[in-house]
Motif scaffolding. Structure first.
Motif, PDB file in Angstrom:
ATOM      1  N   GLU A 186      33.586  72.045 159.038  1.00  0.00           N
ATOM      2  CA  GLU A 186      34.341  70.509 159.421  1.00  0.00           C
ATOM      3  C   GLU A 186      33.510  69.743 158.915  1.00  0.00           C
ATOM      4  OE1 GLU A 186      37.741  70.830 162.583  1.00  0.00           O
ATOM      5  OE2 GLU A 186      35.785  70.831 163.184  1.00  0.00           O
ATOM      6  N   VAL A 192      62.762  70.942 176.714  1.00  0.00           N
ATOM      7  CA  VAL A 192      61.999  69.802 176.402  1.00  0.00           C
ATOM      8  C   VAL A 192      60.306  70.693 177.053  1.00  0.00           C
ATOM      9  CG1 VAL A 192      61.455  67.860 178.530  1.00  0.00           C
ATOM     10  CG2 VAL A 192      63.385  68.393 177.394  1.00  0.00           C
ATOM     11  N   LEU A 221      58.640  63.402 170.849  1.00  0.00           N
ATOM     12  CA  LEU A 221      58.197  63.451 172.180  1.00  0.00           C
ATOM     13  C   LEU A 221      57.317  62.270 172.282  1.00  0.00           C
ATOM     14  CD1 LEU A 221      57.623  64.570 175.657  1.00  0.00           C
ATOM     15  CD2 LEU A 221      55.929  65.636 173.364  1.00  0.00           C
ATOM     16  N   GLN A 222      56.320  61.872 171.247  1.00  0.00           N
ATOM     17  CA  GLN A 222      55.444  60.889 170.948  1.00  0.00           C
ATOM     18  C   GLN A 222      56.231  59.679 171.229  1.00  0.00           C
ATOM     19  OE1 GLN A 222      51.523  61.230 171.456  1.00  0.00           O
ATOM     20  NE2 GLN A 222      51.525  59.683 171.722  1.00  0.00           N
ATOM     21  N   ARG A 230      41.861  66.669 162.495  1.00  0.00           N
ATOM     22  CA  ARG A 230      42.017  67.822 162.908  1.00  0.00           C
ATOM     23  C   ARG A 230      43.926  67.639 163.262  1.00  0.00           C
ATOM     24  NH1 ARG A 230      38.092  69.427 167.070  1.00  0.00           N
ATOM     25  NH2 ARG A 230      36.576  70.297 165.601  1.00  0.00           N
ATOM     26  N   LEU A 231      44.396  66.144 163.307  1.00  0.00           N
ATOM     27  CA  LEU A 231      45.526  66.274 163.289  1.00  0.00           C
ATOM     28  C   LEU A 231      46.802  65.787 162.010  1.00  0.00           C
ATOM     29  CD1 LEU A 231      45.823  62.723 166.167  1.00  0.00           C
ATOM     30  CD2 LEU A 231      46.997  65.148 165.853  1.00  0.00           C
ATOM     31  N   ARG A 260      58.334  70.915 163.984  1.00  0.00           N
ATOM     32  CA  ARG A 260      57.308  71.170 165.076  1.00  0.00           C
ATOM     33  C   ARG A 260      56.399  69.774 165.089  1.00  0.00           C
ATOM     34  NH1 ARG A 260      52.212  71.791 166.280  1.00  0.00           N
ATOM     35  NH2 ARG A 260      51.406  72.836 164.779  1.00  0.00           N
ATOM     36  N   ASP A 306      53.688  72.027 172.949  1.00  0.00           N
ATOM     37  CA  ASP A 306      53.689  72.416 171.634  1.00  0.00           C
ATOM     38  C   ASP A 306      52.401  71.319 172.060  1.00  0.00           C
ATOM     39  OD1 ASP A 306      54.064  74.313 170.250  1.00  0.00           O
ATOM     40  OD2 ASP A 306      55.901  72.743 169.708  1.00  0.00           O
ATOM     41  N   GLU A 307      52.351  70.002 172.489  1.00  0.00           N
ATOM     42  CA  GLU A 307      51.985  69.158 172.601  1.00  0.00           C
ATOM     43  C   GLU A 307      50.390  68.814 173.462  1.00  0.00           C
ATOM     44  OE1 GLU A 307      52.420  65.924 171.433  1.00  0.00           O
ATOM     45  OE2 GLU A 307      50.506  64.678 173.057  1.00  0.00           O
ATOM     46  N   ARG A 308      51.303  70.058 174.252  1.00  0.00           N
ATOM     47  CA  ARG A 308      49.603  70.568 175.255  1.00  0.00           C
ATOM     48  C   ARG A 308      48.779  71.093 174.338  1.00  0.00           C
ATOM     49  NH1 ARG A 308      52.571  71.442 179.744  1.00  0.00           N
ATOM     50  NH2 ARG A 308      52.745  73.436 178.701  1.00  0.00           N
ATOM     51  N   LEU A 315      50.654  67.165 180.779  1.00  0.00           N
ATOM     52  CA  LEU A 315      50.133  67.246 179.159  1.00  0.00           C
ATOM     53  C   LEU A 315      48.706  68.179 180.267  1.00  0.00           C
ATOM     54  CD1 LEU A 315      51.135  64.137 177.261  1.00  0.00           C
ATOM     55  CD2 LEU A 315      52.232  66.702 177.427  1.00  0.00           C
ATOM     56  N   ARG A 342      46.578  69.643 161.520  1.00  0.00           N
ATOM     57  CA  ARG A 342      46.730  70.589 162.786  1.00  0.00           C
ATOM     58  C   ARG A 342      48.787  70.552 162.483  1.00  0.00           C
ATOM     59  NH1 ARG A 342      43.017  71.934 163.553  1.00  0.00           N
ATOM     60  NH2 ARG A 342      41.755  72.880 165.559  1.00  0.00           N
ATOM     61  N   LEU A 343      48.801  68.850 161.767  1.00  0.00           N
ATOM     62  CA  LEU A 343      50.184  68.119 162.075  1.00  0.00           C
ATOM     63  C   LEU A 343      50.947  68.629 159.906  1.00  0.00           C
ATOM     64  CD1 LEU A 343      50.574  65.212 164.265  1.00  0.00           C
ATOM     65  CD2 LEU A 343      50.960  67.466 164.385  1.00  0.00           C
ATOM     66  N   ILE A 355      63.445  61.525 178.004  1.00  0.00           N
ATOM     67  CA  ILE A 355      62.836  62.149 177.335  1.00  0.00           C
ATOM     68  C   ILE A 355      64.037  63.594 176.585  1.00  0.00           C
ATOM     69  CG2 ILE A 355      61.231  63.522 176.817  1.00  0.00           C
ATOM     70  CD1 ILE A 355      59.518  61.968 178.101  1.00  0.00           C
ATOM     71  N   LYS A 356      64.570  64.075 177.524  1.00  0.00           N
ATOM     72  CA  LYS A 356      65.711  65.247 177.128  1.00  0.00           C
ATOM     73  C   LYS A 356      67.156  64.597 176.773  1.00  0.00           C
ATOM     74  CE  LYS A 356      68.544  66.995 180.901  1.00  0.00           C
ATOM     75  NZ  LYS A 356      69.545  67.121 179.568  1.00  0.00           N
ATOM     76  N   ARG A 391      46.893  58.378 166.597  1.00  0.00           N
ATOM     77  CA  ARG A 391      47.603  59.218 166.010  1.00  0.00           C
ATOM     78  C   ARG A 391      49.047  58.636 165.405  1.00  0.00           C
ATOM     79  NH1 ARG A 391      50.632  63.370 170.104  1.00  0.00           N
ATOM     80  NH2 ARG A 391      52.280  64.584 168.911  1.00  0.00           N
ATOM     81  N   LEU A 398      48.539  71.123 170.968  1.00  0.00           N
ATOM     82  CA  LEU A 398      47.846  69.975 169.861  1.00  0.00           C
ATOM     83  C   LEU A 398      46.299  69.383 170.379  1.00  0.00           C
ATOM     84  CD1 LEU A 398      47.843  68.883 167.304  1.00  0.00           C
ATOM     85  CD2 LEU A 398      49.085  67.363 168.187  1.00  0.00           C
ATOM     86  N   VAL A 421      58.811  71.707 174.069  1.00  0.00           N
ATOM     87  CA  VAL A 421      58.126  70.576 173.307  1.00  0.00           C
ATOM     88  C   VAL A 421      56.312  69.896 174.050  1.00  0.00           C
ATOM     89  CG1 VAL A 421      58.131  68.194 172.154  1.00  0.00           C
ATOM     90  CG2 VAL A 421      60.335  69.327 172.767  1.00  0.00           C
ATOM     91  N   ARG A 459      59.728  67.274 166.105  1.00  0.00           N
ATOM     92  CA  ARG A 459      60.121  67.127 167.460  1.00  0.00           C
ATOM     93  C   ARG A 459      58.087  66.844 168.197  1.00  0.00           C
ATOM     94  NH1 ARG A 459      61.203  72.810 170.741  1.00  0.00           N
ATOM     95  NH2 ARG A 459      59.411  73.056 169.592  1.00  0.00           N
ATOM     96  N   LEU A 460      57.042  66.717 167.739  1.00  0.00           N
ATOM     97  CA  LEU A 460      55.878  65.775 168.236  1.00  0.00           C
ATOM     98  C   LEU A 460      55.794  64.517 169.019  1.00  0.00           C
ATOM     99  CD1 LEU A 460      53.253  68.511 167.978  1.00  0.00           C
ATOM    100  CD2 LEU A 460      54.814  68.006 170.117  1.00  0.00           C
ATOM    101  N   LEU A 483      42.330  69.517 169.401  1.00  0.00           N
ATOM    102  CA  LEU A 483      41.804  68.535 169.174  1.00  0.00           C
ATOM    103  C   LEU A 483      40.071  68.888 169.922  1.00  0.00           C
ATOM    104  CD1 LEU A 483      44.322  65.876 168.524  1.00  0.00           C
ATOM    105  CD2 LEU A 483      43.075  67.140 166.676  1.00  0.00           C
ATOM    106  N   LEU A 497      66.008  63.488 173.294  1.00  0.00           N
ATOM    107  CA  LEU A 497      65.873  64.608 172.487  1.00  0.00           C
ATOM    108  C   LEU A 497      67.328  64.759 172.022  1.00  0.00           C
ATOM    109  CD1 LEU A 497      62.336  66.268 173.654  1.00  0.00           C
ATOM    110  CD2 LEU A 497      62.937  64.947 171.599  1.00  0.00           C
ATOM    111  N   CYS A 498      67.841  65.574 173.375  1.00  0.00           N
ATOM    112  CA  CYS A 498      69.290  65.912 172.040  1.00  0.00           C
ATOM    113  C   CYS A 498      70.229  64.662 171.312  1.00  0.00           C
ATOM    114  CB  CYS A 498      69.882  66.152 173.630  1.00  0.00           C
ATOM    115  SG  CYS A 498      69.228  67.396 174.462  1.00  0.00           S
TER     116      CYS A 498
END
Lengths: 205, 242
Positions: B68, B46, A141-142, A47-48, A134, B52-54, A161, A51-52, A191-192, A94, B56, B49, A137-138, B60, A195-196
């Protein structure tokens, strides 16, 4: 609230720790249960990849699955039970997927499948450039989450999360809710900023 | 409205703790000043993002769907996972089982030569260093796993009236797995796991009698850490019964 990555048969982190320890002691039933629980690896990788929009071919995904199992074995003794097993395994999936994509030099390519195929892969079709942005950005973040001190990363993960309340997180750890809020604020500020900086200067670390 | 109010609301936005009313107030303050607007926009990114992560991770979560499972690629992944899982199972078993399988006859001489070399090296090490090797508590457990340990057998000769095997405690060990093996390396007796922490093993008269029938016996002790994982093995120590 359970982790979003667990499933019905999943235990809590502490219960999973006992399971892993029993399996490492040679308990056959625990070993079988552990391997059954690791079945989530296939689902996560599959799925990753979709999805990605990595477009990793089947043999590449097979390599990732093998790499995840291989990476797990020497690290099983490090499993702390702070997260459910699936959440812990998700991180391996991941990272291994990202490594494999980088290894194959696919990461820089914009998805180039026809729109109808992309639609099949991802039910809510999004334009390739949006998908790529997207994903970047993900990934950023990771990467930033992995750089944070453990307590701060855990606070962000549980609150932002997994959606747990500050009070619940604080109670489980025997600290004040304000402590958890402070950890989240410090972590999210880092993180901000990063990311910036990435956005402005393309900085990698 | 002051910068103090803006900063207070911005901090609440940072940890996603704004009420709808506070968000409206914050938007008004941000709209009045481009610098404030930029600061708020950074936090909004922030949280986009994070959302988005949530999403994603949520995507899953559902169980595998029939479509599948039917996909050829998915089937291949399952097969790859099954192979990798088997390897993992083997690794777990190999790491915990006592070494009870004798070397294949064709290779036995090779193993004997290797064992002799190991003994010679151990003697050289002992004499050369002038101190008995011991588990180094500063070395991480995974580095020590499977290493040899120097076990001092306190009563290597057992009699019908003194049937207790004793050994000196090993630094860093929380318990011991103990087996008696015959001349071929086969396990003929193993200690009950409930006695794991003790450094002594009293044989019952029946156990003693069964062992007495054997020509050559050896004791094999594995030191275990707090999680029950072997951190070292004594190898085979000669054991005599009279």
């Amino acid at each position: 609230m359970p982790s979003v990555l667990t499933h019905d048969s999943a235990g809590s982190g502490p219960a999973d720790l006992l399971l892993v320890q029993a399996a490492l002691r040679g308990d056959v039933a625990a070993g079988a249960t552990l391997l059954d629980r690791l079945g989530c690896i296939v689902k996560f990788v599959w799925r990753l990849n979709q999805r990605l929009g990595y477009q990793l071919p089947a043999e590449g995904q097979e390599d990732v699955v093998q790499a995840v199992y291989a990476a797990l074995w020497p690290r099983l003794r490090d499993f702390t039970g702070h997260n459910a097993l699936e959440t812990w395994v998700f991180g391996f999936c991941r990272n291994c997927l990202r490594s494999e994509v980088r290894r194959r030099s696919l990461h820089a390519r914009t998805p180039s499948l026809p729109a109808d195929q992309l639609d099949q892969l991802h039910p809510e079709f999004e334009p390739p450039e949006d998908l790529l942005a997207r994903r970047e950005r993900l990934e950023a973040l990771q990467h930033e989450l992995e750089q944070l001190p453990a307590e701060e990363a855990e606070a962000v993960r549980l609150r932002h999360l997994e959606g747990q309340a500050f009070e619940d997180i604080a109670r489980a750890r025997g600290v004040a809710a304000s402590t958890i809020k402070d950890r989240c604020y410090r972590a999210l500020t880092r993180i901000k900023d990063r990311l910036c900086r990435r956005h402005v200067g393309g900085e990698e670390s | 409205m002051s910068d103090v109010t803006f900063l207070r609301l911005l901090q609440a936005r940072a940890i996603d703790e704004l009420t709808p009313g506070e968000r409206e107030q914050l938007d008004l303050l941000a709209a009045a000043d481009p610098r404030r607007g930029a600061a708020l926009a950074e936090w909004d990114v922030v949280h986009e993002v994070l959302a988005d992560e949530r999403a994603l991770r949520q995507s899953l979560q559902p169980p595998v769907e029939p479509i599948e499972e039917a996909a050829q690629g998915f089937v291949r992944l399952q097969a790859a996972a099954a192979r990798a899982g088997e390897r993992l199972r083997s690794q777990m078993v190999a790491a915990t089982l006592p070494r009870v399988v004798a070397a294949a006859p064709a290779r036995r001489s090779w193993w004997l030569a290797a064992a002799a070399l190991l003994v010679a090296l151990s003697c050289w090490w002992l004499v050369g260093r002038g101190a008995a090797p011991a588990l180094d508590p500063n070395v991480p457990q995974d580095r020590r796993a499977g290493g040899n340990l120097q076990l001092v057998l306190l009563e290597p000769v057992l009699t019908a009236s003194a049937r207790t095997i004793r050994w000196a405690p090993v630094a860093g060990a929380h318990g011991y797995g103990v087996v008696v093996v015959d001349a071929d390396g086969n396990v003929v007796l193993s200690r009950d796991v409930t006695l794991q922490k003790s450094t002594a093993w009293e044989l019952t008269p029946e156990q003693f009698a069964s062992l007495r029938a054997q020509v050559r016996l050896a004791l094999r002790v594995s030191a275990l850490d707090g999680a029950g994982i072997a951190i070292g093995s004594s190898g085979d120590l000669a054991l005599s019964l009279r």
